[in-house]
Write a protein that holds these residues in place. Structure first.
Motif, PDB file in Angstrom:
ATOM      1  N   ARG A 168       0.824  -1.208   0.000  1.00  0.00           N
ATOM      2  CA  ARG A 168       0.000   0.000   0.000  1.00  0.00           C
ATOM      3  C   ARG A 168       0.856   1.255   0.000  1.00  0.00           C
ATOM      4  NH1 ARG A 168      -4.311  -2.132   4.601  1.00  0.00           N
ATOM      5  NH2 ARG A 168      -5.757  -3.183   3.149  1.00  0.00           N
ATOM      6  N   LEU A 169       1.919   1.249   0.784  1.00  0.00           N
ATOM      7  CA  LEU A 169       2.801   2.403   0.840  1.00  0.00           C
ATOM      8  C   LEU A 169       3.400   2.710  -0.528  1.00  0.00           C
ATOM      9  CD1 LEU A 169       4.447   4.562   2.384  1.00  0.00           C
ATOM     10  CD2 LEU A 169       6.181   2.797   2.763  1.00  0.00           C
ATOM     11  N   LEU A 170       3.938   1.675  -1.204  1.00  0.00           N
ATOM     12  CA  LEU A 170       4.579   1.919  -2.496  1.00  0.00           C
ATOM     13  C   LEU A 170       3.561   2.320  -3.559  1.00  0.00           C
ATOM     14  CD1 LEU A 170       7.405  -0.749  -2.805  1.00  0.00           C
ATOM     15  CD2 LEU A 170       7.488   1.579  -1.927  1.00  0.00           C
ATOM     16  N   ALA A 171       2.356   1.772  -3.492  1.00  0.00           N
ATOM     17  CA  ALA A 171       1.317   2.194  -4.433  1.00  0.00           C
ATOM     18  C   ALA A 171       1.020   3.683  -4.261  1.00  0.00           C
ATOM     19  CB  ALA A 171       0.052   1.362  -4.231  1.00  0.00           C
ATOM     20  N   ASN A 172       0.870   4.125  -3.027  1.00  0.00           N
ATOM     21  CA  ASN A 172       0.617   5.539  -2.777  1.00  0.00           C
ATOM     22  C   ASN A 172       1.802   6.403  -3.186  1.00  0.00           C
ATOM     23  OD1 ASN A 172      -1.933   5.048  -1.819  1.00  0.00           O
ATOM     24  ND2 ASN A 172      -1.491   5.556   0.316  1.00  0.00           N
ATOM     25  N   GLU A 173       3.008   5.925  -2.914  1.00  0.00           N
ATOM     26  CA  GLU A 173       4.204   6.686  -3.295  1.00  0.00           C
ATOM     27  C   GLU A 173       4.286   6.833  -4.819  1.00  0.00           C
ATOM     28  OE1 GLU A 173       6.294   8.314  -1.519  1.00  0.00           O
ATOM     29  OE2 GLU A 173       6.407   7.456   0.490  1.00  0.00           O
ATOM     30  N   ALA A 174       3.891   5.799  -5.544  1.00  0.00           N
ATOM     31  CA  ALA A 174       3.850   5.898  -7.008  1.00  0.00           C
ATOM     32  C   ALA A 174       2.854   6.967  -7.439  1.00  0.00           C
ATOM     33  CB  ALA A 174       3.493   4.547  -7.620  1.00  0.00           C
ATOM     34  N   HIS A 175       1.684   6.964  -6.837  1.00  0.00           N
ATOM     35  CA  HIS A 175       0.657   7.938  -7.201  1.00  0.00           C
ATOM     36  C   HIS A 175       1.077   9.364  -6.854  1.00  0.00           C
ATOM     37  CE1 HIS A 175      -2.707   4.672  -7.264  1.00  0.00           C
ATOM     38  NE2 HIS A 175      -2.050   4.758  -8.415  1.00  0.00           N
ATOM     39  N   VAL A 176       1.779   9.538  -5.732  1.00  0.00           N
ATOM     40  CA  VAL A 176       2.294  10.868  -5.383  1.00  0.00           C
ATOM     41  C   VAL A 176       3.168  11.403  -6.504  1.00  0.00           C
ATOM     42  CG1 VAL A 176       3.949  12.044  -3.868  1.00  0.00           C
ATOM     43  CG2 VAL A 176       2.159  10.633  -2.873  1.00  0.00           C
ATOM     44  N   ARG A 177       3.879  10.521  -7.188  1.00  0.00           N
ATOM     45  CA  ARG A 177       4.788  10.905  -8.263  1.00  0.00           C
ATOM     46  C   ARG A 177       4.109  10.928  -9.631  1.00  0.00           C
ATOM     47  NH1 ARG A 177       7.186   8.694  -4.106  1.00  0.00           N
ATOM     48  NH2 ARG A 177       9.350   9.175  -3.565  1.00  0.00           N
ATOM     49  N   GLY A 178       2.788  10.744  -9.667  1.00  0.00           N
ATOM     50  CA  GLY A 178       2.061  10.787 -10.923  1.00  0.00           C
ATOM     51  C   GLY A 178       2.225   9.535 -11.754  1.00  0.00           C
ATOM     52  N   LEU A 179       2.557   8.415 -11.114  1.00  0.00           N
ATOM     53  CA  LEU A 179       2.786   7.147 -11.807  1.00  0.00           C
ATOM     54  C   LEU A 179       1.640   6.180 -11.562  1.00  0.00           C
ATOM     55  CD1 LEU A 179       6.496   6.658 -10.701  1.00  0.00           C
ATOM     56  CD2 LEU A 179       5.753   7.274 -13.009  1.00  0.00           C
ATOM     57  N   ALA A 180       1.191   5.512 -12.617  1.00  0.00           N
ATOM     58  CA  ALA A 180       0.314   4.361 -12.440  1.00  0.00           C
ATOM     59  C   ALA A 180       1.108   3.256 -11.763  1.00  0.00           C
ATOM     60  CB  ALA A 180      -0.213   3.883 -13.785  1.00  0.00           C
ATOM     61  N   VAL A 181       0.418   2.323 -11.117  1.00  0.00           N
ATOM     62  CA  VAL A 181       1.134   1.261 -10.403  1.00  0.00           C
ATOM     63  C   VAL A 181       0.409  -0.065 -10.595  1.00  0.00           C
ATOM     64  CG1 VAL A 181      -0.029   1.833  -8.219  1.00  0.00           C
ATOM     65  CG2 VAL A 181       2.135   0.552  -8.197  1.00  0.00           C
ATOM     66  N   ALA A 182       1.203  -1.085 -10.944  1.00  0.00           N
ATOM     67  CA  ALA A 182       0.663  -2.421 -11.206  1.00  0.00           C
ATOM     68  C   ALA A 182       0.999  -3.358 -10.051  1.00  0.00           C
ATOM     69  CB  ALA A 182       1.249  -2.984 -12.500  1.00  0.00           C
ATOM     70  N   LEU A 183       0.010  -4.112  -9.615  1.00  0.00           N
ATOM     71  CA  LEU A 183       0.230  -5.176  -8.631  1.00  0.00           C
ATOM     72  C   LEU A 183       0.665  -6.426  -9.365  1.00  0.00           C
ATOM     73  CD1 LEU A 183       0.016  -6.231  -5.697  1.00  0.00           C
ATOM     74  CD2 LEU A 183      -2.335  -6.926  -6.246  1.00  0.00           C
ATOM     75  N   LYS A 184       1.817  -6.952  -9.019  1.00  0.00           N
ATOM     76  CA  LYS A 184       2.341  -8.172  -9.647  1.00  0.00           C
ATOM     77  C   LYS A 184       1.992  -9.374  -8.769  1.00  0.00           C
ATOM     78  CE  LYS A 184       5.147 -10.541 -12.421  1.00  0.00           C
ATOM     79  NZ  LYS A 184       6.546 -10.092 -12.494  1.00  0.00           N
ATOM     80  N   PHE A 197      -4.225  -0.043  -6.409  1.00  0.00           N
ATOM     81  CA  PHE A 197      -3.475  -0.280  -7.641  1.00  0.00           C
ATOM     82  C   PHE A 197      -4.339   0.006  -8.866  1.00  0.00           C
ATOM     83  CE2 PHE A 197      -0.967  -2.356  -4.490  1.00  0.00           C
ATOM     84  CZ  PHE A 197       0.339  -2.344  -4.968  1.00  0.00           C
ATOM     85  N   ASP A 198      -3.674   0.309  -9.990  1.00  0.00           N
ATOM     86  CA  ASP A 198      -4.371   0.686 -11.216  1.00  0.00           C
ATOM     87  C   ASP A 198      -4.548  -0.464 -12.190  1.00  0.00           C
ATOM     88  OD1 ASP A 198      -4.425   3.660 -10.697  1.00  0.00           O
ATOM     89  OD2 ASP A 198      -2.267   3.290 -10.605  1.00  0.00           O
ATOM     90  N   LEU A 199      -3.774  -1.510 -12.031  1.00  0.00           N
ATOM     91  CA  LEU A 199      -3.858  -2.684 -12.895  1.00  0.00           C
ATOM     92  C   LEU A 199      -3.163  -3.849 -12.212  1.00  0.00           C
ATOM     93  CD1 LEU A 199      -1.200  -2.526 -15.751  1.00  0.00           C
ATOM     94  CD2 LEU A 199      -1.333  -0.754 -13.990  1.00  0.00           C
ATOM     95  N   SER A 200      -3.429  -5.036 -12.735  1.00  0.00           N
ATOM     96  CA  SER A 200      -2.776  -6.249 -12.253  1.00  0.00           C
ATOM     97  C   SER A 200      -1.935  -6.828 -13.372  1.00  0.00           C
ATOM     98  CB  SER A 200      -3.819  -7.281 -11.810  1.00  0.00           C
ATOM     99  OG  SER A 200      -3.218  -8.548 -11.618  1.00  0.00           O
TER     100      SER A 200
END
Length: 270
Positions: A168-184, A197-200
């Protein structure tokens, strides 16, 4: 730049890292949000073949030249940049920043990789730096690999809650930077993580009969990008047709690729 809040909230994970295990998702922003059934290509080794007529490319953050990212984006394609968030890779340029105590068991099948202690503040700092690099290279998003150490023999006493905190922390940190984030992968925690997350990005859900676990992404209007590695799918037309029929019915974006992800061959259900 504002960073994700790490206010206290209780629990073992918080005691170790100072991070609130119930940190809410960041939902407001203008980052890339791919649609269900988005077309894609995944290549993590070798010179990237930029000629596929797809919307999204998933390529290596460290090894991909800036010129390749620029070329893909000039073509109108989105770029997801891969890095391993949960494992140590000795060949990465920042490998010397990890402490020995943070390096756990070797990952099965990958002798150059070791699980990381995701509770470590230093590990989190390094992953934030990797997200900064993704932003600097103008990636549209990131793929976080090996974010299921708690479910493996990591060498650490990681809990499911430890993993949720980290992911959850890294997903939010990605969004703070304007990045989409994928759960692997991390199928066992999809329900708890889908909002963040924005995609799997998944491997072999058809082969292992696990695709149903990914449907919360589709139900949330977020794509599931699936890769199958079964070599028999290349020569067995009926088996391939069956996999595609199931995948298309579930609205997944499924490819058959070499396990080395080197573009040696590619089949798409789309």
């Amino acid at each position: 730049m504002a960073m994700v809040s790490c206010d206290s909230g209780g629990g073992d994970s918080e005691e170790h890292t100072g991070i609130n295990p119930d940190i809410p998702p960041l939902l407001e922003g203008t980052w890339y949000r791919p649609a269900v059934r988005v077309s894609w290509q995944w290549q993590l080794s070798g010179e990237v073949n930029t000629t596929y007529a797809v919307e999204l490319y998933d390529i290596d953050l460290f090894d991909t030249p800036q010129s390749t990212i620029n070329r893909l984006q000039i073509q109108g394609k989105r770029v997801i940049c891969y890095f391993s968030a949960g494992s140590y890779e000795a060949y990465r340029s920042d490998a010397g920043q990890f402490d020995e105590a943070e390096l756990g068991s070797t990952i099965e099948g990958f002798p150059d990789e070791r699980w990381l202690d995701i509770r470590s503040e230093n590990v989190i700092r390094i992953m934030r730096n990797r997200l900064d690099l993704a932003r600097q290279k103008h990636c549209d998003g990131v793929e976080l690999d090996n974010v299921d150490g708690y479910h493996n023999d990591s060498g650490f006493n990681l809990t499911a809650n430890d993993q949720l905190v980290f992911n959850r922390l890294l997903a939010n940190e990605a969004h703070v930077r304007g990045l989409a984030v994928a759960l692997k992968n991390d199928l066992e925690q999809v329900v708890e993580l889908v909002t963040y997350f924005d995609l799997s990005i998944n491997e072999q859900c058809h082969e292992f009969d696990e695709c149903d676990l990914l449907t919360p992404f589709i139900a949330s209007g977020k794509p599931v990008l699936n890769a199958e590695y079964q070599s028999q799918l290349i020569g067995d037309v009926s088996l391939w047709a069956h996999v595609c029929e199931v995948s298309n019915r579930m609205q997944f974006s499924t490819l058959v690729l070499p396990v080395s992800l080197d573009d040696a061959f590619r089949l798409s259900c789309q």
